[in-house]
Design a protein around this motif. Structure first.
Motif, mmCIF file in Angstrom:
data_model
loop_
_atom_site.group_PDB
_atom_site.id
_atom_site.type_symbol
_atom_site.label_atom_id
_atom_site.label_comp_id
_atom_site.label_asym_id
_atom_site.label_seq_id
_atom_site.Cartn_x
_atom_site.Cartn_y
_atom_site.Cartn_z
ATOM 1 N N ALA A 242 29.194 -18.078 -0.795
ATOM 2 C CA ALA A 242 29.849 -17.924 0.505
ATOM 3 C C ALA A 242 31.429 -18.242 0.520
ATOM 4 O O ALA A 242 32.045 -17.622 1.237
ATOM 5 C CB ALA A 242 28.725 -18.812 1.374
ATOM 6 N N LYS B 201 27.631 -10.482 -2.914
ATOM 7 C CA LYS B 201 26.624 -10.102 -2.156
ATOM 8 C C LYS B 201 26.879 -10.446 -0.800
ATOM 9 O O LYS B 201 26.638 -11.489 -0.436
ATOM 10 C CB LYS B 201 25.264 -10.058 -2.710
ATOM 11 C CG LYS B 201 25.277 -9.368 -4.236
ATOM 12 C CD LYS B 201 24.067 -9.449 -4.826
ATOM 13 C CE LYS B 201 23.966 -8.721 -6.011
ATOM 14 N NZ LYS B 201 22.505 -8.911 -6.541
ATOM 15 N N THR B 202 26.187 -9.574 0.095
ATOM 16 C CA THR B 202 25.715 -10.018 1.409
ATOM 17 C C THR B 202 24.423 -9.378 1.626
ATOM 18 O O THR B 202 24.370 -8.031 1.486
ATOM 19 C CB THR B 202 26.496 -9.632 2.509
ATOM 20 O OG1 THR B 202 26.948 -8.058 2.705
ATOM 21 C CG2 THR B 202 27.946 -10.278 2.507
ATOM 22 N N TYR C 206 33.290 -15.284 -0.812
ATOM 23 C CA TYR C 206 33.225 -14.281 0.070
ATOM 24 C C TYR C 206 34.259 -14.494 1.078
ATOM 25 O O TYR C 206 35.164 -13.666 1.575
ATOM 26 C CB TYR C 206 32.055 -14.011 0.580
ATOM 27 C CG TYR C 206 31.835 -12.900 1.618
ATOM 28 C CD1 TYR C 206 31.562 -11.629 1.154
ATOM 29 C CD2 TYR C 206 31.914 -13.206 2.866
ATOM 30 C CE1 TYR C 206 31.572 -10.287 2.064
ATOM 31 C CE2 TYR C 206 31.923 -12.082 3.950
ATOM 32 C CZ TYR C 206 31.803 -10.698 3.494
ATOM 33 O OH TYR C 206 31.656 -9.715 4.371
ATOM 34 N N ASP C 207 34.238 -15.667 1.887
ATOM 35 C CA ASP C 207 35.160 -15.929 2.834
ATOM 36 C C ASP C 207 36.476 -15.957 2.354
ATOM 37 O O ASP C 207 37.655 -15.630 3.325
ATOM 38 C CB ASP C 207 34.799 -17.465 3.442
ATOM 39 C CG ASP C 207 33.589 -17.474 4.146
ATOM 40 O OD1 ASP C 207 32.901 -16.430 4.494
ATOM 41 O OD2 ASP C 207 33.000 -18.749 4.206
ATOM 42 N N GLU D 58 37.507 -12.492 2.206
ATOM 43 C CA GLU D 58 37.693 -11.791 3.532
ATOM 44 C C GLU D 58 39.047 -12.182 4.171
ATOM 45 O O GLU D 58 39.613 -11.489 4.901
ATOM 46 C CB GLU D 58 36.382 -12.286 4.475
ATOM 47 C CG GLU D 58 35.134 -11.618 4.218
ATOM 48 C CD GLU D 58 35.289 -10.161 4.770
ATOM 49 O OE1 GLU D 58 35.080 -9.984 5.945
ATOM 50 O OE2 GLU D 58 35.308 -9.181 4.012
#
Length: 248
Positions: free
Chosen positions: A148, A176-177, A151-152, A155
Motif C-alpha cells: 500500500a 496490485k489493487t 502504491y501511494d 500515485e
C-alpha cells in the motif's frame, strides 16, 4: 519498441562497470540510465565518473554521491556491525581524499529523479527513476516493502513504473489493487557490490512496445579478483575485498 537499460550502485568498481557497458554495446539499448552511487568501496571513483561522463549516460544522485559532493558526515546504520561501520568511514574518507574537484562538482549537480514517458495503448506510460525511494535517496525499499505504501508513493508521483537501486538486491514486483496488477516496482540491483549472494554485475533491461512490456534482470560475471586486489592495495579496508571474494 524502446529498449531501456538501467543500472545503479557502481561504488567505484571500474571492472564491473566496464563489464556492464560491454554487454550494452552488444544489446544496443535505445537509452541507458544510472541510478547513482558512483563512488565509495572500490578505488576508482574518478575513473567511474569519467567513464560515465564520456559515455553520456544520465545519472541521478545516490546517497554516497551526495555525501561526497557536500561533505556530509557518515551516519552509522543500525544494521552494520562496529567493524563494518569503521570500514565504511575509512572507505568514504578514501573517496574524499582522492576525488578530483571537477568530479566532486559533477556529483553535486546530479538530479534526484528522472522521469520518462512512453505511449502505450493510446495512453501515457510514466517511468520514474530514483535511487532509494521517491522520498529519499537513503530509504531502502526491499521486495517485501508494504504494498500500500509503494502504491501511494507511485500515485503521488503519477508513476506507472518505479525503478530503484540502493538495496543492492534486484527484483520485479507487481503492485496490485484487488486482483489487477496496476503498477510495477523494479530494483536494478548493484553493478559493483551485489548483495544477492554472488558477486555479479547486475542491471535491468526493459523492452517497451506499443502493447507489450517485458523486464529482464541481467547478471554478469566480472573480474572480481581484479577489484579485490585493487582494494587491498589501496587505502580502502580489506573488508570490501573480502565481501566480494566470499560471494564468488
Amino acid at each position: 519498441m524502446s529498449r531501456i537499460a538501467i543500472f545503479s550502485d557502481v561504488h567505484g568498481n571500474l571492472p564491473a562497470l566496464k563489464t556492464i557497458l560491454a554487454d550494452l554495446d552488444v544489446r544496443k539499448p535505445d537509452q541507458v540510465y544510472c541510478l547513482g552511487d558512483l563512488v565509495d568501496f572500490a578505488p576508482w571513483p574518478n575513473e567511474v565518473i569519467e567513464l560515465l561522463r564520456s559515455s553520456r549516460i544520465p545519472c541521478i544522485m545516490g546517497n554516497h554521491d551526495e555525501r561526497i559532493a557536500f561533505n556530509h558526515p557518515v551516519i552509522p546504520l543500525k544494521k552494520h556491525s562496529e567493524d563494518e561501520t569503521r570500514a565504511r568511514i575509512q572507505a568514504v574518507d578514501h573517496t574524499r581524499d582522492t576525488i578530483t574537484p571537477g568530479n566532486k562538482d559533477f556529483l553535486s549537480k546530479l538530479p534526484q529523479k528522472i522521469r520518462l514517458t512512453f505511449t502505450q495503448q493510446e495512453r501515457e506510460l510514466a517511468l520514474l527513476l530514483v535511487h532509494g525511494s521517491t522520498r529519499s535517496n537513503e530509504e531502502y525499499i526491499y521486495e517485501n516493502h508494504n504494498e500500500a505504501d509503494l502504491y501511494d508513493m507511485m500515485e503521488q508521483e503519477n508513476a506507472d513504473i518505479l525503478v530503484m537501486g540502493h538495496t543492492h538486491q534486484s527484483y520485479i514486483r507487481n503492485i496490485k489493487t484487488g486482483e489487477a496488477s496496476v503498477k510495477l516496482a523494479l530494483n536494478c540491483g548493484s553493478v559493483g557490490r551485489s548483495k544477492e549472494g554472488e558477486s555479479m554485475a547486475t542491471y535491468l533491461l526493459l523492452d517497451i512496445g506499443t502493447t507489450t512490456l517485458t523486464v529482464e534482470i541481467i547478471k554478469l560475471p566480472y573480474p572480481v579478483e581484479e577489484t579485490a586486489e585493487a582494494i587491498m592495495t589501496s587505502g580502502i579496508p580489506d573488508f570490501y575485498a573480502n565481501f566480494l571474494l566470499l560471494q564468488r
